[in-house]
Design a protein around this motif. Structure first.
Motif, PDB file in Angstrom:
ATOM      1  N   GLN A 151       2.503   4.841   7.104  1.00 23.70           N
ATOM      2  CA  GLN A 151       3.859   4.638   7.608  1.00 23.70           C
ATOM      3  C   GLN A 151       3.846   4.282   9.095  1.00 23.70           C
ATOM      4  O   GLN A 151       4.544   3.356   9.536  1.00 23.70           O
ATOM      5  CB  GLN A 151       4.706   5.889   7.381  1.00 23.70           C
ATOM      6  N   GLN A 152       3.062   4.992   9.865  1.00 24.69           N
ATOM      7  CA  GLN A 152       2.968   4.725  11.301  1.00 24.69           C
ATOM      8  C   GLN A 152       2.375   3.342  11.559  1.00 24.69           C
ATOM      9  O   GLN A 152       2.822   2.606  12.449  1.00 24.69           O
ATOM     10  CB  GLN A 152       2.133   5.808  11.975  1.00 24.69           C
ATOM     11  N   ALA A 153       1.339   2.998  10.754  1.00 25.96           N
ATOM     12  CA  ALA A 153       0.738   1.674  10.920  1.00 25.96           C
ATOM     13  C   ALA A 153       1.726   0.572  10.586  1.00 25.96           C
ATOM     14  O   ALA A 153       1.779  -0.472  11.258  1.00 25.96           O
ATOM     15  CB  ALA A 153      -0.506   1.567  10.032  1.00 25.96           C
ATOM     16  N   LEU A 154       2.527   0.792   9.548  1.00 29.18           N
ATOM     17  CA  LEU A 154       3.527  -0.199   9.158  1.00 29.18           C
ATOM     18  C   LEU A 154       4.556  -0.411  10.263  1.00 29.18           C
ATOM     19  O   LEU A 154       4.921  -1.547  10.584  1.00 29.18           O
ATOM     20  CB  LEU A 154       4.217   0.237   7.864  1.00 29.18           C
ATOM     21  N   GLU A 155       5.034   0.669  10.875  1.00 35.00           N
ATOM     22  CA  GLU A 155       6.008   0.555  11.967  1.00 35.00           C
ATOM     23  C   GLU A 155       5.403  -0.170  13.161  1.00 35.00           C
ATOM     24  O   GLU A 155       6.065  -0.999  13.800  1.00 35.00           O
ATOM     25  CB  GLU A 155       6.507   1.945  12.374  1.00 35.00           C
ATOM     26  N   ALA A 156       4.133   0.128  13.464  1.00 29.59           N
ATOM     27  CA  ALA A 156       3.482  -0.531  14.606  1.00 29.59           C
ATOM     28  C   ALA A 156       3.315  -2.027  14.356  1.00 29.59           C
ATOM     29  O   ALA A 156       3.573  -2.856  15.243  1.00 29.59           O
ATOM     30  CB  ALA A 156       2.129   0.119  14.867  1.00 29.59           C
ATOM     31  N   VAL A 157       2.895  -2.392  13.135  1.00 34.37           N
ATOM     32  CA  VAL A 157       2.707  -3.807  12.824  1.00 34.37           C
ATOM     33  C   VAL A 157       4.055  -4.533  12.789  1.00 34.37           C
ATOM     34  O   VAL A 157       4.156  -5.685  13.214  1.00 34.37           O
ATOM     35  CB  VAL A 157       1.963  -3.951  11.481  1.00 34.37           C
ATOM     36  N   LYS A 158       5.102  -3.878  12.287  1.00 39.62           N
ATOM     37  CA  LYS A 158       6.443  -4.468  12.308  1.00 39.62           C
ATOM     38  C   LYS A 158       6.887  -4.770  13.730  1.00 39.62           C
ATOM     39  O   LYS A 158       7.472  -5.827  14.019  1.00 39.62           O
ATOM     40  CB  LYS A 158       7.454  -3.521  11.640  1.00 39.62           C
TER      41      LYS A 158
ATOM     42  N   LEU B 141       0.832  -1.203   0.000  1.00 39.90           N
ATOM     43  CA  LEU B 141       0.000   0.000   0.000  1.00 39.90           C
ATOM     44  C   LEU B 141       0.865   1.250   0.000  1.00 39.90           C
ATOM     45  O   LEU B 141       0.581   2.230  -0.702  1.00 39.90           O
ATOM     46  CB  LEU B 141      -0.930  -0.009   1.216  1.00 39.90           C
ATOM     47  N   LEU B 142       1.945   1.221   0.759  1.00 42.20           N
ATOM     48  CA  LEU B 142       2.853   2.366   0.836  1.00 42.20           C
ATOM     49  C   LEU B 142       3.590   2.564  -0.485  1.00 42.20           C
ATOM     50  O   LEU B 142       3.831   3.697  -0.916  1.00 42.20           O
ATOM     51  CB  LEU B 142       3.847   2.147   1.970  1.00 42.20           C
ATOM     52  N   ALA B 143       3.955   1.451  -1.141  1.00 44.77           N
ATOM     53  CA  ALA B 143       4.673   1.556  -2.410  1.00 44.77           C
ATOM     54  C   ALA B 143       3.796   2.123  -3.523  1.00 44.77           C
ATOM     55  O   ALA B 143       4.306   2.747  -4.461  1.00 44.77           O
ATOM     56  CB  ALA B 143       5.206   0.184  -2.813  1.00 44.77           C
ATOM     57  N   ASN B 144       2.498   1.916  -3.416  1.00 45.03           N
ATOM     58  CA  ASN B 144       1.580   2.396  -4.450  1.00 45.03           C
ATOM     59  C   ASN B 144       0.859   3.681  -4.055  1.00 45.03           C
ATOM     60  O   ASN B 144      -0.147   4.047  -4.676  1.00 45.03           O
ATOM     61  CB  ASN B 144       0.544   1.314  -4.778  1.00 45.03           C
ATOM     62  N   SER B 145       1.353   4.324  -3.003  1.00 44.10           N
ATOM     63  CA  SER B 145       0.767   5.589  -2.569  1.00 44.10           C
ATOM     64  C   SER B 145       1.759   6.712  -2.805  1.00 44.10           C
ATOM     65  O   SER B 145       2.980   6.503  -2.819  1.00 44.10           O
ATOM     66  CB  SER B 145       0.387   5.523  -1.086  1.00 44.10           C
ATOM     67  N   LEU B 146       1.239   7.900  -3.005  1.00 40.06           N
ATOM     68  CA  LEU B 146       2.072   9.080  -3.200  1.00 40.06           C
ATOM     69  C   LEU B 146       1.983   9.968  -1.972  1.00 40.06           C
ATOM     70  O   LEU B 146       0.896  10.160  -1.418  1.00 40.06           O
ATOM     71  CB  LEU B 146       1.607   9.856  -4.435  1.00 40.06           C
ATOM     72  N   PRO B 147       3.117  10.493  -1.533  1.00 39.32           N
ATOM     73  CA  PRO B 147       3.072  11.422  -0.388  1.00 39.32           C
ATOM     74  C   PRO B 147       2.199  12.626  -0.708  1.00 39.32           C
ATOM     75  O   PRO B 147       2.331  13.248  -1.757  1.00 39.32           O
ATOM     76  CB  PRO B 147       4.531  11.821  -0.193  1.00 39.32           C
TER      77      PRO B 147
ATOM     78  N   GLU C  74       0.937  16.178   0.867  1.00 42.14           N
ATOM     79  CA  GLU C  74       1.151  17.144   1.946  1.00 42.14           C
ATOM     80  C   GLU C  74      -0.171  17.585   2.580  1.00 42.14           C
ATOM     81  O   GLU C  74      -0.228  17.924   3.758  1.00 42.14           O
ATOM     82  CB  GLU C  74       1.904  18.367   1.411  1.00 42.14           C
ATOM     83  N   GLU C  75      -1.246  17.600   1.793  1.00 41.52           N
ATOM     84  CA  GLU C  75      -2.518  18.051   2.331  1.00 41.52           C
ATOM     85  C   GLU C  75      -3.218  16.967   3.142  1.00 41.52           C
ATOM     86  O   GLU C  75      -4.052  17.263   3.995  1.00 41.52           O
ATOM     87  CB  GLU C  75      -3.429  18.495   1.176  1.00 41.52           C
ATOM     88  N   SER C  76      -2.890  15.687   2.864  1.00 37.56           N
ATOM     89  CA  SER C  76      -3.542  14.586   3.567  1.00 37.56           C
ATOM     90  C   SER C  76      -2.521  13.867   4.446  1.00 37.56           C
ATOM     91  O   SER C  76      -1.340  13.815   4.140  1.00 37.56           O
ATOM     92  CB  SER C  76      -4.153  13.617   2.556  1.00 37.56           C
ATOM     93  N   HIS C  77      -3.018  13.339   5.538  1.00 39.67           N
ATOM     94  CA  HIS C  77      -2.146  12.590   6.446  1.00 39.67           C
ATOM     95  C   HIS C  77      -2.245  11.083   6.205  1.00 39.67           C
ATOM     96  O   HIS C  77      -1.817  10.288   7.036  1.00 39.67           O
ATOM     97  CB  HIS C  77      -2.521  12.892   7.904  1.00 39.67           C
ATOM     98  N   GLY C  78      -2.832  10.673   5.057  1.00 39.75           N
ATOM     99  CA  GLY C  78      -3.000   9.252   4.774  1.00 39.75           C
ATOM    100  C   GLY C  78      -1.682   8.515   4.630  1.00 39.75           C
ATOM    101  O   GLY C  78      -1.506   7.423   5.182  1.00 39.75           O
ATOM    102  N   TYR C  79      -0.727   9.090   3.893  1.00 40.77           N
ATOM    103  CA  TYR C  79       0.562   8.443   3.669  1.00 40.77           C
ATOM    104  C   TYR C  79       1.316   8.290   4.994  1.00 40.77           C
ATOM    105  O   TYR C  79       1.883   7.246   5.292  1.00 40.77           O
ATOM    106  CB  TYR C  79       1.379   9.265   2.683  1.00 40.77           C
ATOM    107  N   GLU C  80       1.302   9.332   5.802  1.00 39.92           N
ATOM    108  CA  GLU C  80       1.982   9.291   7.104  1.00 39.92           C
ATOM    109  C   GLU C  80       1.328   8.276   8.030  1.00 39.92           C
ATOM    110  O   GLU C  80       2.007   7.571   8.780  1.00 39.92           O
ATOM    111  CB  GLU C  80       1.970  10.678   7.735  1.00 39.92           C
ATOM    112  N   SER C  81      -0.001   8.171   7.946  1.00 39.21           N
ATOM    113  CA  SER C  81      -0.708   7.204   8.790  1.00 39.21           C
ATOM    114  C   SER C  81      -0.349   5.777   8.409  1.00 39.21           C
ATOM    115  O   SER C  81      -0.184   4.906   9.275  1.00 39.21           O
ATOM    116  CB  SER C  81      -2.223   7.417   8.663  1.00 39.21           C
TER     117      SER C  81
END
Length: 326
Positions: A39-46, A22-28, A30-37
């Motif tokens: 990333q945070q979810a990925l770190e938590a699951v890791k 999902l992260l690889a197919n998403s674009l950062p 700046e107006e949305s916090h979806g990409y950052e969210s």
């Protein structure tokens, strides 16, 4: 049923793969916090996946410890302890005074244990010794390739391991074309031998192959170093002392080790006077150099950290200040 039970555990790594894709197919954005969210979810699951993997490894290790404890007879204390990890187990031959004997050796993160099989084929072993890898009062276990210099309490004793091995090898080559230790007992080449010891006891082990020997010479010193650093760091915190200072003191203590005893079959004569041994005229081992003497030539006692020990005359001269005639 087991395949269904493991599905919740397998789901966590799948979540990691899903979030990575999902992260690889998403674009950062700046107006949305979806990409950052994501990333945070990925770190938590890791983090959760790492925790679960460690828990599974710990569970498997605990099952191994329980299984080993069930196979050991007359075990003086529980083998299953928090933090104890099984590193390696092998059947090897121990060079004893009268014969080479097979033992099973278990290397743990804080000690190593060995025992002899109660009856062939039963899988049960009589416990012989549990040797801590490191104690502040007694120092650390050492392992060295046999034939190299073996530490001992006196400089002249450092050659005892080499002398006994050369005699054993000469005797073996006279009785076996493969050059094995002692005649007719085992078929293990001398190249598979290595020495293990502490300040109280040192002995020669014969591995079944070069790979087994190399594994023990690699893993045993590493386990000793890790256990020593763990104990010294704990002592440094509790005593309020510097870790490096405690480490230097430990290294100084580790220079003193018990010598390897010459097997009885290594010689038929006293190492000092040359008199032949009989069923009546018996062998005695010097506790400082490990060589074999008759009673008159080993009629000395020297003061050591382990108490008053029998010694030969050369060793007693080395420690003349604390020796006395019995």
């Amino acid at each position: 049923l087991q395949s269904f039970l493991i599905m919740p555990i397998q789901r966590i790594p799948r979540y990691v793969l899903l979030l990575k894709e999902l992260l690889a197919n998403s674009l950062p954005d700046e107006e949305s916090h979806g990409y950052e969210s994501v990333q945070q979810a990925l770190e938590a699951v890791k983090h959760e996946a790492t925790f679960m993997e460690a828990a599974v490894v710990e569970w498997h290790n605990m099952q191994k410890l329980i299984g080993i404890e069930k196979t050991l007879v007359n075990l003086p204390e529980r083998l299953v302890l928090p933090g104890r990890v099984i590193i390696r187990e092998d059947v090897m031959w121990k060079v004893c005074r009268r014969a080479n004997k097979p033992f099973k050796f278990w290397l743990f993160s804080d000690c190593f244990v060995y025992g002899s099989e109660v009856m062939p084929g039963t899988g049960f072993y009589a416990h012989h010794h549990t040797i801590p890898l490191y104690r502040q009062q007694t120092g650390a276990v050492f392992a060295t390739d046999t034939g190299l210099e073996i530490p001992s309490e006196a400089s002249f004793a450092s050659q005892s391991g080499i002398s006994v091995l050369s005699r054993l090898l000469t005797k073996a080559r006279q009785t076996s074309r493969r050059g094995t230790l002692l005649s007719g007992e085992i078929d293990v080449p001398m190249e598979f031998a290595f020495t293990v010891g502490t300040h109280k006891k040192s002995f020669i082990l014969l591995a079944q192959s070069q790979d087994v020997k190399d594994a023990w010479l690699e893993k045993l010193p590493r386990a000793v170093q890790e256990q020593r650093d763990k104990v010294l760091r704990r002592d440094a915190r509790s005593l309020g002392r510097d870790f490096e200072e405690l480490k230097r003191e430990a290294e100084e203590m580790e220079r003193i080790h018990a010598p390897v005893w010459n097997p009885d079959a290594a010689t038929a004569h006293c190492s000092e006077c040359g008199r032949e041994f009989t069923w009546w005229y018996r062998r005695h081992h010097c506790r400082l150099c490990g060589k074999i003497f008759c009673h008159p030539c080993s009629h000395w006692r020297v003061e050591t950290p382990s108490g008053k020990l029998r010694s030969c005359e050369p060793c007693s001269r080395q420690r003349r200040k604390t020796s006395y005639r019995q």
